[in-house]
Write an enzyme that holds these catalytic residues in place. Structure first.
Site, PDB file in Angstrom:
ATOM      1  N   TRP B  99       0.836  -1.207   0.000  1.00 30.72           N
ATOM      2  CA  TRP B  99       0.000   0.000   0.000  1.00 30.72           C
ATOM      3  C   TRP B  99       0.865   1.250   0.000  1.00 30.72           C
ATOM      4  CZ3 TRP B  99      -4.314  -1.393  -1.773  1.00 30.72           C
ATOM      5  CH2 TRP B  99      -4.912  -2.603  -1.381  1.00 30.72           C
ATOM      6  N   ASP B 166      -1.260   7.038   6.237  1.00 30.93           N
ATOM      7  CA  ASP B 166      -2.343   6.110   5.908  1.00 30.93           C
ATOM      8  C   ASP B 166      -2.589   5.277   7.160  1.00 30.93           C
ATOM      9  OD1 ASP B 166      -3.940   4.004   5.079  1.00 30.93           O
ATOM     10  OD2 ASP B 166      -2.705   3.462   3.345  1.00 30.93           O
ATOM     11  N   LYS B 190     -12.008  -1.211   8.067  1.00 29.86           N
ATOM     12  CA  LYS B 190     -11.397  -2.087   9.064  1.00 29.86           C
ATOM     13  C   LYS B 190     -12.025  -1.778  10.434  1.00 29.86           C
ATOM     14  CE  LYS B 190      -7.932  -2.496   5.903  1.00 29.86           C
ATOM     15  NZ  LYS B 190      -8.166  -2.975   4.557  1.00 29.86           N
TER      16      LYS B 190
HETATM   17  C1  LIG Z   1      -3.031   0.179   4.757  1.00 33.40           C
HETATM   18  C2  LIG Z   1      -3.977   0.202   3.608  1.00 33.40           C
HETATM   19  N1  LIG Z   1      -3.972   1.262   2.781  1.00 33.40           N
HETATM   20  C3  LIG Z   1      -4.795   1.343   1.734  1.00 33.40           C
HETATM   21  C4  LIG Z   1      -5.686   0.343   1.431  1.00 33.40           C
HETATM   22  C5  LIG Z   1      -6.576   0.467   0.229  1.00 33.40           C
HETATM   23  O1  LIG Z   1      -7.843   0.857   0.657  1.00 33.40           O
HETATM   24  P1  LIG Z   1      -9.088   0.932  -0.328  1.00 33.40           P
HETATM   25  O2  LIG Z   1      -9.415  -0.465  -0.710  1.00 33.40           O
HETATM   26  O3  LIG Z   1     -10.133   1.594   0.501  1.00 33.40           O
HETATM   27  O4  LIG Z   1      -8.698   1.760  -1.503  1.00 33.40           O
HETATM   28  C6  LIG Z   1      -5.746  -0.779   2.268  1.00 33.40           C
HETATM   29  C7  LIG Z   1      -6.720  -1.852   1.954  1.00 33.40           C
HETATM   30  O5  LIG Z   1      -6.729  -2.903   2.498  1.00 33.40           O
HETATM   31  C8  LIG Z   1      -4.856  -0.850   3.373  1.00 33.40           C
HETATM   32  O6  LIG Z   1      -4.873  -1.911   4.181  1.00 33.40           O
END
Ligand SMILES: Cc1ncc(COP(=O)(O)O)c(C=O)c1O
Ligand SMILES: Cc1ncc(COP(=O)(O)O)c(C=O)c1O
Ligand SMILES: [Mg+2]
Ligand SMILES: [Mg+2]
Ligand SMILES: [Mg+2]
Ligand SMILES: [Mg+2]
Lengths: 358, 358
Positions: B99, B166, B190
């Site tokens: 991510w 994030d 989450k």
């Molecule tokens: C730490 C983290 N950042 C970003 C995301 C991406 O999120 P989204 O699916 O809402 O775009 C996730 C998804 O699991 C994540 O765990």
């Protein structure tokens, strides 16, 4: 008291959608988990996404070569995604209302925008005709149903450049010849689902023709490749959308929806025209929306507007206040609104007439 | 059989959230309408949005000068919104996982990206330390909890440039000193809500400093000004988020969450370390996530991985398969996961040991 939901959006959904979603919130597909809690990669949810896309294609009779996407961000995010993905140098827009105008505004960031016509000077109470679309435009953007003003383009145009349409508030209200469009999009919160999911129907071959670099999430190809699962999709809204699609099919599909919508609209427009206390804001019959029916008090009854609002509200009419830019009343008569609700509103109008017109 | 939901996201929500949402799907705030069908401008939903933002601020003790936003598009859309809004010439990123890496990739479209450190060479099984952040970076981006690899930055950093985090998978799991951050964001799926809503905490004064033109929906100022109602927000996910926030408060707030999470994690990490059949993938204790606990079979039991998966699944453990890039198992122990679920998993591990270790 029964509540009649005339809200312009988010708006009434079929009882079927409400019941099935309430069940799945408690226990989804026999998993013992809530649909809010299951992985979008679970086989149960993947099946929901696949079926929703398949049924979406089936109901609108979408030809080969088109993708159906479910994404987040609302129709408003599409306003910038469209030029990001499709605009080389020039795009043409038809200005039929506040949403059309907002879509057009975003395109200005990406190139030259030609407004082919506008009905702004008349508070958007008609659909302009007889304009010319520049042959070198990368696309022509229309808003088929203007939710605020109650005008609607009810026919699929034959034009000389790729056609892009915001169908936020009339998707699934009638059969559409998708082959005439390059892209159709909309927030799902009118005829399809609760707010939070946006649908896009895109002709694959129109993509990949611009030079600019597109952020991953704004690139339609990301979502085509990821089958609307590149990132976590809005699971509950997609689940609810599938229920509505099943309901539409069960009712006889979009042709049946159209018939019902025409009947409901005829009942209400007839009463607006007949009843001396009210008048429609859209005059041309061909421009009148089947989804958002706007009316105001006739001039000699102007001062009774508030009173009628209270009168109708007390009788269970919900969400009938017109948008502040138009005033008066707006009754949204989306697919899921039963005829009985339209009849209840018409009864209110007649009762009110009996009280006030000698 | 009771299902224990260890899914990494979408993931377990409090029973309270599930029950209240199921009720509101049928009848929202006594309106007689489903929460899926009410206008986002209705006084009942505006109250939900206002209360959710107020409680969000209260629980995280967010200082004056910060805005809390609920938007669509997922954390993935934030990956491009951050540089769009904040990057002048240069930004720094810490590469702690897939991510983090995706966030960094988007920034490349907007200027120079400095990767200050990376643990990619070790499948991201630790958090790099001792790196330098260029003093002229417009911001430094971190991913506090790396959902896939089970590493976590559990302390708020003191650094020399605006800090952007994030917190998709650890928001509300512990008290955060928000004053140390310029922006915190995450997908809500989450610890907070069903998928479909993204939260952003932004320090107002960092905005408006870049030259580029920002599409309306990608500009944080649009959503600050519109109080997360510039366009139709994802109504049901926001409603559910409010229920979770109420539940967190009722449980004693984020400090109570942290205590619970530390206890749950200790029980599971202890078993992983103790049990000769398993080992953790993250070795440094300080880097071990309290939210996603990753483990694999010890070398001499490698061939029993599938068997343990089946064994645990048959006993009600759901969503424990590790991400394909790490393999093995991942037990996500978010706020709403009860201690009893952790204990049930530990019991499985012990039972499995009794069967296989002489
Ligand atoms: C730490 C983290 N950042 C970003 C995301 C991406 O999120 P989204 O699916 O809402 O775009 C996730 C998804 O699991 C994540 O765990
Ligand atoms: C025709 C039309 N287009 C666009 C929008 C904006 O949609 P969203 O709120 O999903 O961004 C609306 C919302 O009512 C609409 O009616
Ligand atoms: Mg209903
Ligand atoms: Mg009349
Ligand atoms: Mg539960
Ligand atoms: Mg061990």
């Amino acid at each position: 008291m029964k509540v009649h939901n005339f809200s312009a959006g988010p708006s009434i959904l079929p009882d079927f959608t409400v019941e099935k979603t309430a069940e799945a919130i408690k226990n989804f597909a026999g998993t013992g988990l809530s649909v809010m809690e299951v992985s979008h990669r679970s086989k149960e949810f993947v099946a929901v996404m696949d079926e929703a896309i398949a049924l979406f294609k089936e109901l609108l009779n979408i030809p080969e070569g088109y993708s159906v996407l479910f994404v987040g961000g609302g129709a408003s995010t599409q306003f910038c995604m469209i030029p990001y993905n499709l605009m080389g140098k020039k795009a043409a827009y038809l200005n039929t209302g506040a949403w059309a105008n907002k879509a057009q505004k975003e395109a200005n960031l990406f190139g030259e925008v030609v407004e082919v016509a506008s009905s702004k000077e008349a508070v958007y109470n008609y659909i302009p005709k007889g304009y010319e679309i520049p042959a070198d435009a990368d696309y022509f953007h229309i808003t088929t149903n203007n939710t605020i003003y109650g005008t609607e383009i009810k026919e699929d145009m034959d034009i000389n450049v790729p056609l892009v349409a915001d169908m936020s508030s009339d998707i699934f209200s009638r059969p559409v010849d998708v082959s005439k469009y390059a892209l159709i999009y909309g927030g799902a919160q009118k005829n399809l689902a609760p707010a939070g999911v946006t649908f896009v129907i895109v002709k694959d071959e129109i993509l990949g023709k611009v030079d600019r670099q597109i952020p991953t999430m704004l690139d339609y190809r990301t979502h085509i490749k990821g089958e609307s699962m590149f990132n976590t999709p809005p699971v509950v809204p997609v689940f609810a959308a599938l229920q509505t699609l099943k309901w539409i099919k069960e009712q006889g599909g979009v042709a049946a929806m159209q018939k019902m919508n025409e009947e409901k609209a005829a009942v209400l427009y007839n009463e607006i025209d007949r009843n001396p206390m009210f008048k429609g804001t859209v005059v041309n019959e061909e421009d009148r929306s089947l989804m958002n029916i706007c009316f105001i008090m006739a001039d000699e009854y102007k001062e009774l507007e508030k009173e009628f609002f209270t009168f109708a509200t007390e009788r269970g009419m919900s969400g009938i206040k017109g948008h502040r830019s138009v005033g008066g009343f707006r009754a949204s008569t989306y697919n899921a609104l039963p005829k009985a609700s339209v009849q209840a509103l018409v009864d209110c109008m007649k009762e009110f007439e009996a009280l006030h017109v000698k």
